[in-house]
Enzyme design. Structure first.
Site, PDB file in Angstrom:
ATOM      1  N   ARG A 112       0.053  -8.723  13.507  1.00 12.40           N
ATOM      2  CA  ARG A 112      -0.490  -7.735  12.567  1.00 12.40           C
ATOM      3  C   ARG A 112      -1.475  -8.389  11.607  1.00 12.40           C
ATOM      4  O   ARG A 112      -2.507  -7.811  11.272  1.00 12.40           O
ATOM      5  CB  ARG A 112       0.645  -7.046  11.798  1.00 12.40           C
ATOM      6  CG  ARG A 112       1.573  -6.283  12.719  1.00 12.40           C
ATOM      7  CD  ARG A 112       2.708  -5.650  11.975  1.00 12.40           C
ATOM      8  NE  ARG A 112       2.267  -4.457  11.287  1.00 12.40           N
ATOM      9  CZ  ARG A 112       2.780  -4.018  10.147  1.00 12.40           C
ATOM     10  NH1 ARG A 112       3.728  -4.682   9.542  1.00 12.40           N
ATOM     11  NH2 ARG A 112       2.324  -2.918   9.610  1.00 12.40           N
ATOM     12  N   LYS A 141       0.825  -1.215   0.000  1.00 16.70           N
ATOM     13  CA  LYS A 141       0.000   0.000   0.000  1.00 16.70           C
ATOM     14  C   LYS A 141       0.857   1.262   0.000  1.00 16.70           C
ATOM     15  O   LYS A 141       0.583   2.197  -0.735  1.00 16.70           O
ATOM     16  CB  LYS A 141      -0.914   0.058   1.243  1.00 16.70           C
ATOM     17  CG  LYS A 141      -1.941  -1.040   1.324  1.00 16.70           C
ATOM     18  CD  LYS A 141      -2.944  -0.773   2.446  1.00 16.70           C
ATOM     19  CE  LYS A 141      -2.344  -0.796   3.845  1.00 16.70           C
ATOM     20  NZ  LYS A 141      -1.844  -2.106   4.284  1.00 16.70           N
ATOM     21  N   ARG A 156      -9.040   1.188   9.608  1.00 13.27           N
ATOM     22  CA  ARG A 156      -8.636  -0.192   9.872  1.00 13.27           C
ATOM     23  C   ARG A 156      -9.661  -0.939  10.734  1.00 13.27           C
ATOM     24  O   ARG A 156      -9.464  -2.113  11.006  1.00 13.27           O
ATOM     25  CB  ARG A 156      -7.310  -0.187  10.621  1.00 13.27           C
ATOM     26  CG  ARG A 156      -6.091  -0.555   9.763  1.00 13.27           C
ATOM     27  CD  ARG A 156      -4.901  -0.447  10.672  1.00 13.27           C
ATOM     28  NE  ARG A 156      -3.722  -1.108  10.270  1.00 13.27           N
ATOM     29  CZ  ARG A 156      -2.677  -0.542   9.688  1.00 13.27           C
ATOM     30  NH1 ARG A 156      -2.733   0.705   9.324  1.00 13.27           N
ATOM     31  NH2 ARG A 156      -1.587  -1.242   9.458  1.00 13.27           N
ATOM     32  N   ARG A 186      11.270  -7.082   4.549  1.00 15.73           N
ATOM     33  CA  ARG A 186      11.252  -5.652   4.887  1.00 15.73           C
ATOM     34  C   ARG A 186      11.869  -5.414   6.258  1.00 15.73           C
ATOM     35  O   ARG A 186      12.582  -4.444   6.459  1.00 15.73           O
ATOM     36  CB  ARG A 186       9.812  -5.136   4.852  1.00 15.73           C
ATOM     37  CG  ARG A 186       9.707  -3.653   5.090  1.00 15.73           C
ATOM     38  CD  ARG A 186       8.366  -3.126   4.669  1.00 15.73           C
ATOM     39  NE  ARG A 186       7.369  -3.349   5.692  1.00 15.73           N
ATOM     40  CZ  ARG A 186       6.067  -3.067   5.536  1.00 15.73           C
ATOM     41  NH1 ARG A 186       5.629  -2.605   4.380  1.00 15.73           N
ATOM     42  NH2 ARG A 186       5.222  -3.270   6.512  1.00 15.73           N
ATOM     43  N   ARG A 228      12.690  -2.468  10.678  1.00 15.12           N
ATOM     44  CA  ARG A 228      11.440  -2.058  11.337  1.00 15.12           C
ATOM     45  C   ARG A 228      11.169  -2.943  12.533  1.00 15.12           C
ATOM     46  O   ARG A 228      11.033  -4.157  12.406  1.00 15.12           O
ATOM     47  CB  ARG A 228      10.266  -2.144  10.340  1.00 15.12           C
ATOM     48  CG  ARG A 228       9.975  -0.818   9.669  1.00 15.12           C
ATOM     49  CD  ARG A 228       8.814  -0.928   8.726  1.00 15.12           C
ATOM     50  NE  ARG A 228       7.554  -1.159   9.409  1.00 15.12           N
ATOM     51  CZ  ARG A 228       6.374  -0.840   8.875  1.00 15.12           C
ATOM     52  NH1 ARG A 228       6.304  -0.279   7.700  1.00 15.12           N
ATOM     53  NH2 ARG A 228       5.265  -1.097   9.529  1.00 15.12           N
TER      54      ARG A 228
HETATM   55  P1  AMP Z   1       1.276   0.657   8.963  1.00 15.24           P
HETATM   56  O1  AMP Z   1       2.542   1.336   8.608  1.00 15.24           O
HETATM   57  O2  AMP Z   1       0.077   1.200   8.234  1.00 15.24           O
HETATM   58  O3  AMP Z   1       1.362  -0.839   8.821  1.00 15.24           O
HETATM   59  O4  AMP Z   1       0.997   0.956  10.503  1.00 15.24           O
HETATM   60  C1  AMP Z   1       1.926   0.596  11.502  1.00 15.24           C
HETATM   61  C2  AMP Z   1       1.236   0.458  12.839  1.00 15.24           C
HETATM   62  O5  AMP Z   1       0.628   1.707  13.216  1.00 15.24           O
HETATM   63  C3  AMP Z   1       0.093  -0.543  12.881  1.00 15.24           C
HETATM   64  O6  AMP Z   1       0.550  -1.866  13.094  1.00 15.24           O
HETATM   65  C4  AMP Z   1      -0.713  -0.012  14.070  1.00 15.24           C
HETATM   66  O7  AMP Z   1      -0.098  -0.320  15.291  1.00 15.24           O
HETATM   67  C5  AMP Z   1      -0.608   1.494  13.874  1.00 15.24           C
HETATM   68  N1  AMP Z   1      -1.697   2.014  13.001  1.00 15.24           N
HETATM   69  C6  AMP Z   1      -1.573   2.605  11.790  1.00 15.24           C
HETATM   70  N2  AMP Z   1      -2.765   2.953  11.299  1.00 15.24           N
HETATM   71  C7  AMP Z   1      -3.678   2.563  12.211  1.00 15.24           C
HETATM   72  C8  AMP Z   1      -5.102   2.616  12.261  1.00 15.24           C
HETATM   73  N3  AMP Z   1      -5.828   3.136  11.273  1.00 15.24           N
HETATM   74  N4  AMP Z   1      -5.711   2.101  13.369  1.00 15.24           N
HETATM   75  C9  AMP Z   1      -5.003   1.586  14.391  1.00 15.24           C
HETATM   76  N5  AMP Z   1      -3.667   1.486  14.395  1.00 15.24           N
HETATM   77  C10 AMP Z   1      -2.996   1.966  13.316  1.00 15.24           C
END
Ligand code: AMP
Length: 194
Positions: free
Chosen positions: A145, A14, A89, A128, A134
């Site tokens: 996740r 994404k 989400r 990654r 990360r």
């Molecule tokens: P991402 O980079 O989008 O995978 O987000 C990394 C982490 O940020 C996720 O595993 C969540 O812990 C938190 N996070 C990001 N977006 C959201 C969301 N919309 N709702 C809840 N947690 C989020």
């Protein structure tokens, strides 16, 4: 205004595609993951609050996410469109997004999902983790996740299907191939709207 949600499980690509779409169409890319990671890196009160949750691969609370998105919309009231990457989400976030957009007479325009099978996702996330260091990409955390995705995020597919906003694109192939498919789906949708 075009309000695009780029949807898909962690590791679907994404982020990469959202940047390219935002650049091509002149829209604002909003990654809630990037916003949260930057708060953590700066050690802000919000960052301190969410650090452990993120590192464990769990979801940050809906309340915080809604607050963050409200401020994003207020700060970017003049943009031509949004590419939302990582939000909503949960069903609660999706409903709140509708409320937030309706305040300025807006709606979600299209939900584009990247479809990638689970085996491929785990492989990508582990690679990654090695490449970017990360902290939220260890095997245990990756499992968390994906569980969060299945339990909380996947139900959004039906929410958007019911509104006839959901389109799926195969997310395996070269970055350019996938980008071209996404772009043509958006263009197709824009021409239907006009
Ligand atoms: P991402 O980079 O989008 O995978 O987000 C990394 C982490 O940020 C996720 O595993 C969540 O812990 C938190 N996070 C990001 N977006 C959201 C969301 N919309 N709702 C809840 N947690 C989020």
């Amino acid at each position: 205004m075009f309000n695009l949600i780029l949807f898909g499980p962690p590791g679907a690509g994404k982020g990469t595609q959202a940047v390219k779409i935002a650049e091509k169409f002149g829209w604002k890319h909003v990654s809630t993951g990037d916003i949260l990671r930057s708060e953590v890196a700066q050690g802000t009160p919000l960052g301190l609050k969410v650090k452990a949750v993120m590192e464990a691969g769990h979801l940050v609370s809906d309340e915080l996410l809604i607050e963050i998105m409200e401020s994003v919309f207020v700060k970017n009231s003049d943009v031509k469109g949004f590419v939302l990457d990582g939000f909503p989400r949960t069903l609660k976030q999706a409903r709140e997004l509708d409320v937030m957009l309706s305040k300025s007479g807006q709606k979600v325009t299209l939900v584009l999902a990247l479809k990638v099978d689970e085996h491929e996702l785990v492989g990508r996330l582990l690679t990654r983790a090695l490449d970017q260091g990360r902290k939220d990409d260890t095997e245990e955390v990756i499992k968390n996740r994906l569980v969060q995705y299945h339990n909380h995020t996947k139900p959004l597919i039906d929410y958007y299907k019911e509104q006839k906003l959901f389109r799926e694109v195969y997310g395996v192939g070269s970055i350019e191939e996938i980008f071209n498919t996404l772009s043509s789906t958006i263009l197709e949708h824009q021409s239907i709207q006009k």
